[in-house]
Structure formats: structure tokens, C-alpha cells
Scaffold this motif. Structure first.
Motif, short mmCIF file in Angstrom:
data_model
loop_
_atom_site.label_atom_id
_atom_site.label_comp_id
_atom_site.label_asym_id
_atom_site.label_seq_id
_atom_site.Cartn_x
_atom_site.Cartn_y
_atom_site.Cartn_z
N ASP A 71 -10.36 -6.71 15.52
CA ASP A 71 -9.32 -6.58 14.49
C ASP A 71 -9.97 -6.21 13.16
OD1 ASP A 71 -6.91 -6.66 13.18
OD2 ASP A 71 -6.82 -8.85 13.08
N THR A 72 -10.39 -4.96 13.07
CA THR A 72 -11.07 -4.48 11.86
C THR A 72 -10.49 -3.14 11.45
OG1 THR A 72 -12.78 -3.33 13.13
CG2 THR A 72 -13.23 -5.61 12.54
N MET A 73 -10.81 -2.73 10.21
CA MET A 73 -10.42 -1.40 9.75
C MET A 73 -11.50 -0.92 8.78
SD MET A 73 -7.36 -1.95 6.92
CE MET A 73 -6.17 -2.50 8.10
N PRO A 74 -11.61 0.39 8.61
CA PRO A 74 -12.62 0.92 7.69
C PRO A 74 -12.39 0.45 6.26
CG PRO A 74 -11.73 2.65 9.09
CD PRO A 74 -10.88 1.43 9.30
N GLN A 75 -13.48 0.25 5.54
CA GLN A 75 -13.42 -0.23 4.16
C GLN A 75 -12.55 0.68 3.29
OE1 GLN A 75 -17.26 -0.78 2.35
NE2 GLN A 75 -16.43 -0.89 0.30
N ALA A 76 -12.68 1.98 3.43
CA ALA A 76 -11.89 2.91 2.62
C ALA A 76 -10.40 2.69 2.83
CB ALA A 76 -12.27 4.35 2.98
N GLU A 77 -10.01 2.39 4.05
CA GLU A 77 -8.59 2.13 4.34
C GLU A 77 -8.12 0.83 3.69
OE1 GLU A 77 -5.78 1.49 8.28
OE2 GLU A 77 -7.67 2.58 8.50
N VAL A 78 -8.97 -0.17 3.72
CA VAL A 78 -8.63 -1.45 3.09
C VAL A 78 -8.38 -1.24 1.60
CG1 VAL A 78 -9.51 -3.75 2.45
CG2 VAL A 78 -9.87 -2.86 4.76
N PHE A 79 -9.30 -0.55 0.93
CA PHE A 79 -9.16 -0.34 -0.51
C PHE A 79 -7.98 0.56 -0.84
CE2 PHE A 79 -13.67 -1.74 -0.63
CZ PHE A 79 -13.49 -2.83 -1.47
N ALA A 80 -7.71 1.53 -0.02
CA ALA A 80 -6.55 2.39 -0.25
C ALA A 80 -5.25 1.59 -0.15
CB ALA A 80 -6.55 3.56 0.74
N THR A 81 -5.18 0.73 0.84
CA THR A 81 -4.00 -0.13 1.02
C THR A 81 -3.82 -1.05 -0.18
OG1 THR A 81 -4.26 -0.06 3.42
CG2 THR A 81 -2.94 -1.87 2.51
N LEU A 82 -4.93 -1.64 -0.65
CA LEU A 82 -4.84 -2.54 -1.81
C LEU A 82 -4.43 -1.78 -3.07
CD1 LEU A 82 -8.00 -4.76 -1.20
CD2 LEU A 82 -5.60 -5.42 -0.93
N ARG A 83 -4.98 -0.56 -3.26
CA ARG A 83 -4.58 0.24 -4.41
C ARG A 83 -3.08 0.54 -4.38
NH1 ARG A 83 -9.02 1.97 -3.27
NH2 ARG A 83 -9.94 3.94 -3.26
N ASN A 84 -2.57 0.89 -3.20
CA ASN A 84 -1.15 1.20 -3.06
C ASN A 84 -0.29 -0.01 -3.37
OD1 ASN A 84 -1.71 3.84 -2.35
ND2 ASN A 84 -1.64 3.44 -0.13
#
Length: 95
Positions: A71-84
Motif C-alpha cells: 500500500d504505497t504510492m510515489p512521493q511525487a503523487e503524495v505531494f501533488a495530492t497534498l498540494r491539491n
């Protein structure tokens, strides 16, 4: 860190001195009532440090569990989600 056991009555009698001892000696007091442990008194800074350490251990355990289940995701995706999410909150506050 030392640990001292004393009755609630003993603590009440000499609370100010005992609180100084807890702070100065990084001691922990175990208070008893009717012969049974009922409460712990410790320096607030020590309590906060222990709470932070427990939080870090919990986060590490969650991370290990997520890794083991994939249950993981790439760091870039995590930060993009948080920015949104942050932008959506700002937009809602402005509008």
C-alpha cells in the motif's frame, strides 16, 4: 530516570517539593491509593518527549505494514495530492 512509589497522602503532604524533585532529577512518581498504583507523575518535558517517541514508533509500524501490503504510492503523487488539498482549502476559505 528513577522511579519512586509513594501514597497519594504522602504526595499531598509534600507535593511542591516532590514536583521539584520530578523536574530536577528526571524522576517518575508512582502514586498509590489503597495500596494500588493509581497515577504517575512525571516532568512535562519528559512526558512530551515520550509522547513524540511513541508517535514516531506508531508511524514506523504503520509504514512497515503499508510496505508489507504494497500500500504505497510515489512521493511525487503524495505531494501533488497534498498540494491539491491545500489549494482546495484555500479556495474554500477565499470563496
Amino acid at each position: 530516570m528513577s522511579e519512586h512509589v509513594l501514597s497519594l497522602s504522602q504526595f499531598k503532604t509534600d507535593a511542591a517539593r516532590l514536583l521539584d524533585q520530578v523536574r530536577d532529577e528526571a524522576a517518575t512518581l508512582v502514586l498509590t491509593q489503597n495500596g494500588r498504583a493509581r497515577a504517575v507523575v512525571q516532568d512535562f518535558a519528559e512526558y512530551q518527549a515520550r509522547e513524540r517517541a511513541m508517535l514516531m514508533l506508531k508511524l514506523m509500524a504503520e509504514a512497515e505494514r503499508d510496505l508489507s501490503t504494497g500500500d504505497t504510492m510515489p512521493q511525487a503523487e503524495v505531494f501533488a495530492t497534498l498540494r491539491n488539498r491545500l489549494q482546495a482549502q484555500r479556495d474554500a476559505a477565499d470563496g
